[in-house]
Design a protein around this motif. Sequence first.
Motif, mmCIF file in Angstrom:
data_model
loop_
_atom_site.group_PDB
_atom_site.id
_atom_site.type_symbol
_atom_site.label_atom_id
_atom_site.label_comp_id
_atom_site.label_asym_id
_atom_site.label_seq_id
_atom_site.Cartn_x
_atom_site.Cartn_y
_atom_site.Cartn_z
ATOM 1 N N ALA A 64 0.831 -1.206 0.000
ATOM 2 C CA ALA A 64 0.000 0.000 0.000
ATOM 3 C C ALA A 64 0.865 1.257 0.000
ATOM 4 O O ALA A 64 0.553 2.246 -0.679
ATOM 5 N N MET A 65 1.967 1.242 0.747
ATOM 6 C CA MET A 65 2.872 2.392 0.772
ATOM 7 C C MET A 65 3.518 2.609 -0.592
ATOM 8 O O MET A 65 3.642 3.747 -1.059
ATOM 9 N N MET A 66 3.925 1.521 -1.238
ATOM 10 C CA MET A 66 4.581 1.633 -2.532
ATOM 11 C C MET A 66 3.667 2.275 -3.578
ATOM 12 O O MET A 66 4.131 3.028 -4.441
ATOM 13 N N GLN A 67 2.383 2.008 -3.500
ATOM 14 C CA GLN A 67 1.445 2.554 -4.478
ATOM 15 C C GLN A 67 1.334 4.074 -4.379
ATOM 16 O O GLN A 67 0.990 4.735 -5.362
ATOM 17 N N TYR A 75 3.231 19.679 -0.795
ATOM 18 C CA TYR A 75 3.296 20.376 0.495
ATOM 19 C C TYR A 75 3.906 19.439 1.518
ATOM 20 O O TYR A 75 3.347 18.386 1.820
ATOM 21 N N GLU A 76 5.093 19.820 2.063
ATOM 22 C CA GLU A 76 5.856 18.888 2.903
ATOM 23 C C GLU A 76 5.102 18.424 4.148
ATOM 24 O O GLU A 76 5.016 17.222 4.409
ATOM 25 N N PRO A 77 4.543 19.326 4.989
ATOM 26 C CA PRO A 77 3.817 18.835 6.167
ATOM 27 C C PRO A 77 2.678 17.899 5.788
ATOM 28 O O PRO A 77 2.414 16.912 6.471
ATOM 29 N N HIS A 78 2.010 18.225 4.705
ATOM 30 C CA HIS A 78 0.931 17.357 4.235
ATOM 31 C C HIS A 78 1.491 15.991 3.843
ATOM 32 O O HIS A 78 0.898 14.951 4.137
ATOM 33 N N ALA A 79 2.664 15.993 3.191
ATOM 34 C CA ALA A 79 3.283 14.731 2.776
ATOM 35 C C ALA A 79 3.621 13.870 3.978
ATOM 36 O O ALA A 79 3.429 12.647 3.975
ATOM 37 N N ASN A 80 4.117 14.515 5.048
ATOM 38 C CA ASN A 80 4.482 13.766 6.243
ATOM 39 C C ASN A 80 3.257 13.135 6.909
ATOM 40 O O ASN A 80 3.249 11.959 7.260
ATOM 41 N N HIS A 81 2.222 13.924 7.084
ATOM 42 C CA HIS A 81 1.052 13.463 7.839
ATOM 43 C C HIS A 81 0.148 12.546 7.021
ATOM 44 O O HIS A 81 -0.574 11.717 7.596
ATOM 45 N N THR A 82 0.157 12.701 5.708
ATOM 46 C CA THR A 82 -0.734 11.858 4.892
ATOM 47 C C THR A 82 -0.018 10.673 4.267
ATOM 48 O O THR A 82 -0.668 9.736 3.802
ATOM 49 N N PHE A 83 1.311 10.695 4.270
ATOM 50 C CA PHE A 83 2.043 9.575 3.670
ATOM 51 C C PHE A 83 2.893 8.825 4.690
ATOM 52 O O PHE A 83 2.611 7.690 5.042
ATOM 53 N N LEU A 84 3.940 9.484 5.200
ATOM 54 C CA LEU A 84 4.921 8.761 6.023
ATOM 55 C C LEU A 84 4.306 8.188 7.296
ATOM 56 O O LEU A 84 4.384 6.981 7.549
ATOM 57 N N LEU A 85 3.723 9.040 8.117
ATOM 58 C CA LEU A 85 3.236 8.576 9.422
ATOM 59 C C LEU A 85 2.145 7.516 9.311
ATOM 60 O O LEU A 85 2.222 6.480 9.989
#
Length: 369
Positions: A64-67, A75-85
């Motif tokens: 799921a992460m790879m997709q 937007y970096e904060p958005h990328a962190n909260h919606t992807f990485l975490l």
Amino acid sequence: MAAPSPQADEDFILHDGFYADKKFAPSTIAPPIQIYHPVFNAFTNKLDDNTFCANDRILDAVSAMMQESAKIKTYEPHANHTFLLPHLRKILDRDVSQIADMQNQSADGSCQVIVMNAPVPLLKAEYKRSLGEGGCDPLTQAEYSVLKHWARKELEPIVERTCCPTFIIAGGGPCLIVMGAVNVDAFIVQRLTDLMWIGEASVYEDKHAYRIGRAFTAVVEGINELETFYKTLDGPEAPPPSEGSFPYPTSYSTPDGATVQFKYITALENEVQSVTFLAETCEDPPSKVVVKFVDRYGAAAHRLLADEGLAPKLRYFGTLDGTTAADDRSYLKGGFHDGPLRMVVMDYVEGSTAWDVAPAEWVMRGACR
């Protein structure tokens, strides 16, 4: 006034391989972190073991992460909260959050456990929309996040008793790397994987996904092992202060099956890079031995010389846990050693090492040639 050059201050450098752009820059090379805590040795051994399998649950979460990983993020904060975490939480099956410190600064992700009323970091994560964004290296940011966390005063009792092993995940866009950190006589950070492409670019990605799944399975198992290790510090088996500065192996097996315990005395070189230590066995009477950690070794040649009185007796050559003697010929490929780290234990010979003697005296003492 110009800012100081990174890694130029010999009183404080990160031993992560990056060195200052100046003449006689201090070395940032260090012993492999696998010798300081078994969790890192187990991690790399798992990835080298073709029979080590990815966990099905973790594999689903990694897929799921790879997709989503190669999606261009604006937007970096958005990328962190919606992807990485969110994806790290699913993969690790643990809480991974941004936890601010007293200066209101935080890593992009932190996974920790409370031990002795203090927050012990098991994992730190730093992530950018793309590598190099904003002139920042997320790998270096993650290293400093770990260092700063371990500098907290409430963690001093744990710092005194351990090497502070911590996992790091860092990267940008569709690229992540797994690293490990320890705090011994120096703060050491090393890469445990290559920088992994975690995106999808081919219609056939099963093999790639499984490889990433194996890596994250090893991460999850390693974090679980770290949690168990740190929680023992609250119990009667907690190590005494200062032992965390030495490698973790403290025993070796003899050819007749006996186990010999030993305690480290000092490193035999006055450098962070030293992989050779003076130790004393816990026998009656005790005897001094040299313990060395290697990625290759001519054990047969050592024994041949020892039989002729030309080298100290070789007591042990094998796995780091001291239980299994080894023959590493099968790991030699093209003249390079492609196998796991090994431990060597030999008799200690009283005298001066080349390190203790001025180079001008080497020829006079016959230490050269």
